[in-house]
Design a protein around this motif. Structure first.
Motif, PDB file in Angstrom:
ATOM      1  N   ILE A 268       0.840  -1.277  -0.082  1.00 52.14           N
ATOM      2  CA  ILE A 268       0.022   0.027   0.176  1.00 52.14           C
ATOM      3  C   ILE A 268       0.884   1.304  -0.045  1.00 52.14           C
ATOM      4  O   ILE A 268       1.981   1.299   0.769  1.00 52.14           O
ATOM      5  CB  ILE A 268      -0.851   0.012   1.370  1.00 52.14           C
ATOM      6  CG1 ILE A 268      -1.576  -1.172   1.547  1.00 52.14           C
ATOM      7  CG2 ILE A 268      -1.742   1.105   1.151  1.00 52.14           C
ATOM      8  CD1 ILE A 268      -2.808  -1.445   0.687  1.00 52.14           C
ATOM      9  N   ASP A 269       0.431   2.367  -0.748  1.00 49.36           N
ATOM     10  CA  ASP A 269       1.211   3.388  -0.596  1.00 49.36           C
ATOM     11  C   ASP A 269       0.784   4.259   0.441  1.00 49.36           C
ATOM     12  O   ASP A 269      -0.386   4.564   0.714  1.00 49.36           O
ATOM     13  CB  ASP A 269       0.734   4.266  -2.034  1.00 49.36           C
ATOM     14  CG  ASP A 269       1.496   5.562  -1.973  1.00 49.36           C
ATOM     15  OD1 ASP A 269       1.278   6.334  -2.794  1.00 49.36           O
ATOM     16  OD2 ASP A 269       2.284   6.205  -1.131  1.00 49.36           O
ATOM     17  N   GLY A 270       1.929   4.446   1.485  1.00 52.37           N
ATOM     18  CA  GLY A 270       1.626   5.143   2.727  1.00 52.37           C
ATOM     19  C   GLY A 270       1.174   6.309   2.581  1.00 52.37           C
ATOM     20  O   GLY A 270       0.749   7.151   3.769  1.00 52.37           O
ATOM     21  N   GLU A 275      -6.367   4.950   0.064  1.00 48.59           N
ATOM     22  CA  GLU A 275      -5.662   3.611   0.670  1.00 48.59           C
ATOM     23  C   GLU A 275      -5.982   3.202   2.008  1.00 48.59           C
ATOM     24  O   GLU A 275      -6.050   2.174   2.551  1.00 48.59           O
ATOM     25  CB  GLU A 275      -4.475   3.442   0.197  1.00 48.59           C
ATOM     26  CG  GLU A 275      -4.160   3.368  -1.248  1.00 48.59           C
ATOM     27  CD  GLU A 275      -4.719   2.013  -1.927  1.00 48.59           C
ATOM     28  OE1 GLU A 275      -5.699   2.239  -2.356  1.00 48.59           O
ATOM     29  OE2 GLU A 275      -3.745   1.035  -1.894  1.00 48.59           O
ATOM     30  N   MET A 276      -5.509   4.250   2.781  1.00 55.50           N
ATOM     31  CA  MET A 276      -5.732   4.276   4.251  1.00 55.50           C
ATOM     32  C   MET A 276      -7.184   3.807   4.815  1.00 55.50           C
ATOM     33  O   MET A 276      -7.315   3.117   5.829  1.00 55.50           O
ATOM     34  CB  MET A 276      -5.307   5.359   4.997  1.00 55.50           C
ATOM     35  CG  MET A 276      -4.292   5.245   6.287  1.00 55.50           C
ATOM     36  SD  MET A 276      -3.145   4.180   6.233  1.00 55.50           S
ATOM     37  CE  MET A 276      -2.130   5.008   5.006  1.00 55.50           C
ATOM     38  N   VAL A 279      -7.443   0.231   4.303  1.00 56.33           N
ATOM     39  CA  VAL A 279      -6.622  -0.463   5.147  1.00 56.33           C
ATOM     40  C   VAL A 279      -7.331  -0.701   6.489  1.00 56.33           C
ATOM     41  O   VAL A 279      -7.279  -1.870   7.108  1.00 56.33           O
ATOM     42  CB  VAL A 279      -5.282   0.231   5.584  1.00 56.33           C
ATOM     43  CG1 VAL A 279      -4.659  -0.432   6.855  1.00 56.33           C
ATOM     44  CG2 VAL A 279      -4.259   0.119   4.241  1.00 56.33           C
TER      45      VAL A 279
ATOM     46  N   ILE B 354       4.189  -1.601   8.668  1.00 52.71           N
ATOM     47  CA  ILE B 354       4.666  -0.124   8.010  1.00 52.71           C
ATOM     48  C   ILE B 354       6.079  -0.063   8.234  1.00 52.71           C
ATOM     49  O   ILE B 354       6.922   0.092   9.056  1.00 52.71           O
ATOM     50  CB  ILE B 354       3.937   0.813   9.010  1.00 52.71           C
ATOM     51  CG1 ILE B 354       2.528   0.529   9.019  1.00 52.71           C
ATOM     52  CG2 ILE B 354       4.055   2.146   8.540  1.00 52.71           C
ATOM     53  CD1 ILE B 354       1.798   1.445  10.180  1.00 52.71           C
ATOM     54  N   ILE B 370       2.492  -1.350   4.391  1.00 51.72           N
ATOM     55  CA  ILE B 370       2.170  -0.024   3.827  1.00 51.72           C
ATOM     56  C   ILE B 370       3.542   0.632   3.733  1.00 51.72           C
ATOM     57  O   ILE B 370       4.291   0.534   4.895  1.00 51.72           O
ATOM     58  CB  ILE B 370       1.673   0.724   5.078  1.00 51.72           C
ATOM     59  CG1 ILE B 370       0.114   0.210   5.167  1.00 51.72           C
ATOM     60  CG2 ILE B 370       1.479   2.367   4.734  1.00 51.72           C
ATOM     61  CD1 ILE B 370      -0.838   0.890   6.249  1.00 51.72           C
ATOM     62  N   VAL B 377       2.461   7.822   8.152  1.00 53.12           N
ATOM     63  CA  VAL B 377       1.634   6.711   7.916  1.00 53.12           C
ATOM     64  C   VAL B 377       0.587   6.979   9.142  1.00 53.12           C
ATOM     65  O   VAL B 377      -0.510   6.749   9.146  1.00 53.12           O
ATOM     66  CB  VAL B 377       2.084   5.589   7.555  1.00 53.12           C
ATOM     67  CG1 VAL B 377       1.224   4.502   7.543  1.00 53.12           C
ATOM     68  CG2 VAL B 377       2.807   5.602   6.466  1.00 53.12           C
ATOM     69  N   LEU B 381      -3.398   6.833   9.697  1.00 54.98           N
ATOM     70  CA  LEU B 381      -3.938   5.653  10.200  1.00 54.98           C
ATOM     71  C   LEU B 381      -4.897   5.545  11.192  1.00 54.98           C
ATOM     72  O   LEU B 381      -5.928   5.316  11.508  1.00 54.98           O
ATOM     73  CB  LEU B 381      -3.127   4.382  10.384  1.00 54.98           C
ATOM     74  CG  LEU B 381      -3.297   3.034  10.317  1.00 54.98           C
ATOM     75  CD1 LEU B 381      -4.406   2.512   9.321  1.00 54.98           C
ATOM     76  CD2 LEU B 381      -2.175   2.250  10.712  1.00 54.98           C
TER      77      LEU B 381
END
Lengths: 293, 394, 622
Positions: A268-270, A275-276, A279, B354, B370, B377, B381
């Motif tokens: 996944i592209d952070g 995308e998040m 997730v 991550i 990720i 990130v 999240l």
């Protein structure tokens, strides 16, 4: 004159699960025919617990196992670990297929056949195949011995004929407890997997080395110390052992439906907000499914 | 076996210093579910009986009834404060074979009650041993580490049990246990020998249940039930076993109780304190416990004393030389995935990693990776978790 | 408190020799070793010599262990000793076998784990007769003197009282540090040795090195393989493995830091060495990921098992003892049968599981250690009170050019320490000074001490004879004068005598220079060398893989603390630590202890200790 401590260890022949030695069938079941058998790791630990008494108290040690004829090799191994004075193989086709109750009955009978009355009996915490951990306590009960499980440390007062043991009680989802217990002999001890015999004076360590050497020598000639008994020689009640004496049976074996899929990571592209969101949804899904351990 | 010989499901509770161990309620709820179905299916009225042993534990009875017990048999005595195997085993065996107790359970005279039909224990340090010795005393079968239960009438042809004849075993408890490989379910049955040469009854059908597999329902305050007080009799000999000391090893860190674990490694190094705070927030959103990779326990990064002493400790290390965990959700933040660490967490259900480096070994052991720096990130999240939680609650 | 006559700290070859010798003298002694088994932390190059010097005497290993020659598990008796000068793919070789045989009874290649275990068994058996023995898994953390009592504190046991102590705890001796007997060795007094053990079947070694199963070869390397450092590489033949490694001056490495594993790789890539080490290696095929997980696991386990069988059978058929063993076991009736089985296993491997056989080399263990340069760093008075220092702990070892002797020195020292104490016990005079002085005097009498102090002119002559065919112009103007002085016996004796008066230390910078170890050999190779091509590309394991193969028992308590995190020296440790335990974060050097092999390279600027008992590195080969 103090009578020396009399100790028995019950051990088990188990498959060797290490890579390079274990074989699996296409359906995922263990291919017992192709997999070598060894002294179970928990049994080995029980043998080392007995060795502690050999070094500290000069105990007399007997090892016993219920198994096929080739189980004598694990007795050799256990003798090497514990410097056992005698080893016993209880072997008969009628014993096969016994569940834990049937096995416990047989082992009790076998222990009675060993030389002398036992003060202490050791077993491992569980086997690495069956894994029920029931045989130890059930054998203890049939012998009428006090049962102490998950023992991480122990000492014997040879004069007072008592055992002092530290036990690790894990209540899962609660805290752990280390309990110190004193019990009069005879006692049955199931050794905790974290047990390690500790010798903390130079003279104990030297004695350790001496007994280790004796153990190696004995193990080289292990057949000399081995006695084999079949059902008749043991005098076991045929209704209480083997399949006849086993309340439980394995009814079926099937694949657990939700097996763990081989992990193939999704990358996944952070930095992507969309995308998040996905997730997090996936995480929630993972958390809500039933645990199948 | 005649009808009425074996009745009810007896469940052995576990408590510690007056507090119920969680698995006790889990067992009760599952027991309730099974017996409700059982009573409907077989038009019967058998009970869920909770056995509660301890010292000064009477108040717990109410909670047990509200979670599904029809009856609580209470043995309250200072000698029962802590579990001593022989004492507990004899007492439990006495209670479950006691005809007076059985009569009180049903408020009806069922004269020929012998033993319970079914028995449940917890599969933890205490329950696994107690169940073994109790069943040895009751001379019946035990299946351990069970995570699924079904009651069925089963047709069976078995060389030993049925002497090769096809028979039907009614009201049989199918006990499912995962085997050592983790792939297979073995179903165990405890069955009477109906083979005329070795005829005997094997009851109760008993099992020990894995903690955490069955859900606990909310307490039903409307439920009522009976409390039967039982006066234990002790053998003097058995009282010679003494508990000299009990130390609570309250590992601050109980990974086993958590559904989620968030771990971090040396990836925090660029701004350690800010990053740890972010990780704490993430863990808080997920009700997770926090773990670390081994190198951090050797304190290679200078950081404030509070964080250092709370997190950079061996107790939190996950790996081959630390703790092995298998939560439902495992999140590895800034961990490259050394073999030692992977050994500790590879049994987790779902793994999220991550890490800015797509080539780090942890990618091979995770389900979702990720790519990004944790500083970027984690805030995203956390924000999303907060938002989605609101949606669910709404 | 328990009391023992003698406590020996350190179960390396020196400590073990001391224990055995004390038993030979009928004295009680216990030996404390921190590894879980004796030998588990030992590393050697290595070759074990036995000497017969013309003047002075030494205690050889076969003097201390009476059954050494018949029973010891040594590898091969070195019968060929060759020095190679390298420059890219050209090599110039000089036969130095006569130098190796100078005043020597023998030199055996050894693997320390195996050999020390044997020493330990012998020493332990003897020691037990006198109420002593070996105690592994114990780390000494302190020694205190209380009146006339000497008390030893360990991490694992209750205190022990001793009448005398022998400190054989190696180059990073904690006893030296605790008692203040000497300062830590400085980089100019140390070498860093790094090694890999390579697996190669016995018959292939025989064929490749032109020796029989009872013979061995030692090949030394100088030139571009050293990556411009002062020192050299070696390849020693063991029974069915090769020891491939290098020994470099630590100050030379500090001046021009290159990671130890890179130093090894430079050696491995040299075409001559590549050709020495190559073998047939089975390579697994990638498993089809579309298969079910159970099937993938089944295939993986089955392939591993099959490869294991093939390797075991092949190793056996390619060794004389292996063949005998298999036939005696009754499993096979003849060698042909074994070969047929091997062939069938190979077919299965290849056809059924897609395994391919490729040319590559098989590396089994990576190791490193520090070596004290006896010429520069040896303790002049190797004792303090009633603690005697031996071997590496005393900074004693002989290293000059191709002459590399450490094990035999340690054994000789150990025997002498044992004798000094035994004499003192018999005279009932353990007064600290007299014991220490007696030991010190004994060391002075040792031929090895002489070798650490002076040039041996007869040894030098052998060298010159071996080098006689080298054109004079290659040896630069620096050496011109020396060559003239060495040209005749008379001149040589005079010059050597003069040099010895001047002092070895003054000459050393001349001899131990980039000139000698790098430039001159490269020129030799370029001009006179043979071209060697390597037929394959090696798959060299990464440092992570090498570390991953090592066996560590992690000690939760950190055993090393960085004292100066910002110093230049520590920054160089990031490169020079053989197992990459150091990294720089925010300009500070941080340490991670997982993977520390306790070589001591970083000890100068750290609070350095060994791990606690049974913890830390455990070598398989050593």
């Amino acid at each position: 004159m103090l009578t020396p401590l009399n100790i028995a260890v019950i051990v088990k022949l188990e498959p060797d699960f290490s890579e390079g030695n274990v074989s699996y069938n296409p359906d995922g079941t263990l291919n017992r025919a192709e997999t070598k058998n060894i002294l179970g790791p928990h049994s080995a630990l029980a043998a080392s617990a007995a060795f502690y008494s050999k070094v500290r108290y000069g105990a007399h040690i007997s090892i016993g196992t219920m198994g096929p004829p080739n189980a004598d090799l694990i007795l050799q191994n256990a003798q090497q670990i514990s410097d056992a004075d005698e080893t016993y193989l209880f072997s008969d086709r009628i014993f096969a297929g016994a569940d834990t109750l049937g096995t416990a009955e047989l082992l009790k009978t076998g222990i009675h056949k060993m030389q002398g009355k036992m003060d202490l009996v050791f077993s491992g915490h569980r086997a690495s195949d069956g894994e029920t951990g029931q045989v130890g306590p059930q054998t203890a009960w049939k012998l009428g011995f006090t049962f102490l499980g998950n023992v991480i440390d122990y000492e014997v007062d040879v004069e007072k004929r008592t055992v002092r043991a530290k036990r690790s009680v894990r209540l899962q989802g609660f805290y752990d407890i280390v309990e110190e217990v004193e019990a009069p002999l005879p006692v049955f001890i199931a050794i905790d997997p974290s047990y390690k015999p500790i010798f903390n004076t130079a003279s104990q360590r030297l004695a350790c080395e001496k007994y280790k050497k004796e153990a190696n020598d004995r193990a080289q000639n292990f057949k000399q110390y081995l006695k084999v008994f079949n059902a008749e020689q043991l005098g076991a009640d045929p209704k209480l052992i083997g399949l006849a004496g086993s309340p439980t049976i394995v009814f079926k074996v099937e694949k657990i439906p939700k097996g763990k899929a081989g992990r193939q990571a999704e990358v996944i592209d952070g930095s992507s907000k969309e995308e998040m969101v996905r997730v997090v949804a996936r995480l929630r899904q993972a958390l809500s499914t039933m645990v199948i351990k | 076996m005649t009808d009425g010989d074996y009745r009810h499901l007896y469940v052995v509770m576990e408590q510690e210093e007056g507090k119920l161990v969680p698995v006790s309620l889990e067992m009760l709820c599952e027991a309730r579910r099974l017996m409700d179905d059982f009573n409907i299916k077989y038009s019967s009225n058998e009970k869920v009986v909770a056995l509660l042993l301890g010292d000064d534990v009477k108040e717990i009875s109410k909670d047990l009834i509200e979670h599904g017990a029809d009856v609580v048999v209470l043995a309250d005595n200072p000698e029962l404060r802590y579990v001593r195997n022989t004492i507990y085993t004899k007492l439990i065996a006495q209670i479950v074979t006691d005809q007076d107790v059985a009569a009180k359970v049903e408020s009806v005279d069922v004269g020929n009650f012998k033993k319970p039909r079914y028995m449940f224990f917890a599969a933890d340090s205490v329950g696994r041993h107690i169940s073994s010795t109790v069943l040895a005393e009751l001379d019946s079968g035990l299946a351990s580490d069970i995570n699924k239960l079904v009651i069925e009438d089963l047709p069976l042809t078995h060389q030993i049990k049925t002497a090769g004849k096809p028979l039907i075993y009614e009201k049989t408890l199918e006990m499912y246990r995962p085997d050592f490989s983790g792939f297979l379910w073995t179903t165990i049955l405890c069955l009477d020998n109906r083979n005329p040469t070795i005829e005997r009854d094997y009851h109760p059908q008993a099992c020990s249940i894995i903690p955490g597999v069955f859900e606990t329902k909310e307490a039903d305050h409307a439920r009522t039930g009976k409390v039967i007080e039982y006066s234990p009799r002790f053998d003097q000999k058995d009282l010679l076993v003494k508990i000299l000391d009990r130390k609570i090893m309250k590992s601050e860190v109980d990974f086993d109780a958590c559904k989620t674990i968030v771990s971090f490694g040396r990836g925090i190094k660029e701004s350690p304190e800010e990053n740890v705070k972010l990780i704490e927030q993430l863990a808080s959103e997920l009700d997770a416990e926090i773990g670390i990779s081994l190198p951090l326990s050797k304190k290679p990064i200078s950081i404030n004393q509070t964080i250092d002493s709370k997190y950079f400790i061996p107790d939190r290390v996950i790996g081959s030389s630390g703790r092995k965990v298998s939560p439902k959700l495992y999140i590895a933040v800034g961990i490259s995935g050394a073999i030692q660490h992977l050994t500790g967490m590879k049994d987790s259900e779902f793994v999220l990693a991550i890490n800015p480096d797509e080539n780090s070994p942890i990618k091979d052991e995770c389900d979702m990776f990720i790519k990004g720096k944790m500083e970027d990130v984690l805030p995203l999240l956390i924000e999303n978790l907060k938002t989605q939680k609101k949606v669910v609650q709404a | 408190m328990e009391k023992y006559d003698v406590v020996i700290v350190g179960g390396g070859s020196s400590g073990l020799a001391a224990l055995k010798q004390l038993s030979n003298r009928g004295k009680q002694a216990i030996l404390l070793e921190s590894g879980s088994k004796v030998g588990s932390k030992s590393v050697s190059g290595g070759i074990l010599y036995s000497k017969k010097p013309k003047k002075a005497n030494v205690h050889n290993v076969e003097d201390v262990y009476e059954n050494f020659l018949s029973d010891a598990p040594v590898e091969r008796k070195i019968t060929k000793y060759i020095l190679h000068s390298t420059s890219k793919d050209k090599v110039f070789s000089m036969d130095l076998t006569s130098a190796h045989e100078y005043e020597a009874n023998f030199g055996y290649s050894v693997l320390m784990n195996k050999l020390n275990k044997w020493f330990a068994d012998q020493a332990n058996e003897s020691a037990q007769k006198y109420g002593g023995g070996i105690i592994p898994g114990v780390h000494v953390r302190d020694i205190k003197w209380d009146g006339d009592k000497t008390i030893i504190y360990t991490d694992e046991l209750e205190e022990i009282q001793a009448s005398a102590v022998i400190a054989s705890d190696g180059v990073n001796s904690e006893i030296a540090n605790i008692t203040g007997a000497r300062k830590k060795f400085s980089p100019s007094e140390l070498y860093q040795g790094v090694k890999v053990v390579v697996k190669l079947p016995e018959d292939i070694i025989n064929e490749r090195f032109g020796i029989s199963s009872q013979e061995g070869a030692a090949h030394l390397f100088a030139g571009d393989v050293t990556l411009n450092h002062i020192g050299g590489g070696f390849v020693y033949t063991n029974q069915n493995t090769l020891s491939v490694g290098g020994v470099y001056h630590l100050d030379s490495l500090l001046e021009n830091p290159v990671a130890p594993y890179e130093m090894i790789n430079a050696l491995l890539k040299n075409p001559m060495i590549s050709e020495f080490i190559k073998d047939q290696v089975p390579v697994k095929k990638e498993i089809d990921k579309s298969l079910s997980k159970e099937e993938q696991i089944r295939i993986r386990f089955a392939t591993t098992k099959l490869i294991k069988s093939w390797q075991e059978t092949r190793d056996a058929i390619l060794s004389s003892s292996g063949r005998d063993r298999l036939i005696k076991s009754g499993k096979y009736a003849s060698e042909d049968e074994i070969r047929t089985q091997l062939s069938s296993l190979q077919t299965q491997m290849v056809d059924k599981y897609g395994v391919t056989l490729e040319t590559d080399y098989v590396e089994v263990e990576y190791s490193a250690k520090l070596i004290p340069d006896g010429k520069r760093g040896r303790m002049k008075n190797p004792f303090i009170k009633n603690v005697l220092f031996t071997g590496d702990a005393a900074g004693r070892g002989i290293f000059i050019g191709p002459k590399i002797e450490g094990l035999n020195v340690g054994i000789d020292d150990g025997a002498r320490a044992a004798n000094a104490i035994a004499d003192a016990l018999e005279k009932n005079n353990l007064s600290h000074d007299s014991l220490g002085k007696a030991y010190s005097n004994s060391l002075e009498e040792s031929h090895y001490t002489k070798d650490m102090k002076e040039i041996d002119k007869d040894y030098l002559k052998i060298f010159l004879v071996a080098a006689k065919d080298i054109p004079k112009d290659i040896l630069s103007s620096k050496y011109g004068m020396i060559i003239k002085l060495m040209s005749s016996d008379k001149l040589r004796n005079l010059s050597v005598g003069f040099a010895n008066i001047l002092g070895y230390e003054k000459l050393l910078p001349l001899v131990e220079s980039e000139e000698t170890y790098v430039k001159v050999p490269m020129e030799l190779a370029d001009r006179l060398g043979e071209k060697i091509t390597s037929s394959y590309t090696l798959t060299i394991p990464s440092i992570a893989t090498r570390i991953g193969k090592l066996n560590f028992n992690d000690d939760e308590m950190p055993h090393i603390k960085v004292i100066k995190p910002a110093s230049n020296f520590m920054k160089k440790m990031v490169t020079l630590c053989p197992t990459r335990c150091y990294s720089v974060e925010n300009d500070k050097v941080m340490i991670q202890h997982e993977g520390c092999i306790e070589c001591g390279t970083c000890s100068e600027e750290t609070d350095w200790k060994h791990t606690r008992g049974e913890k830390g590195i455990t070598y398989q080969y050593g």
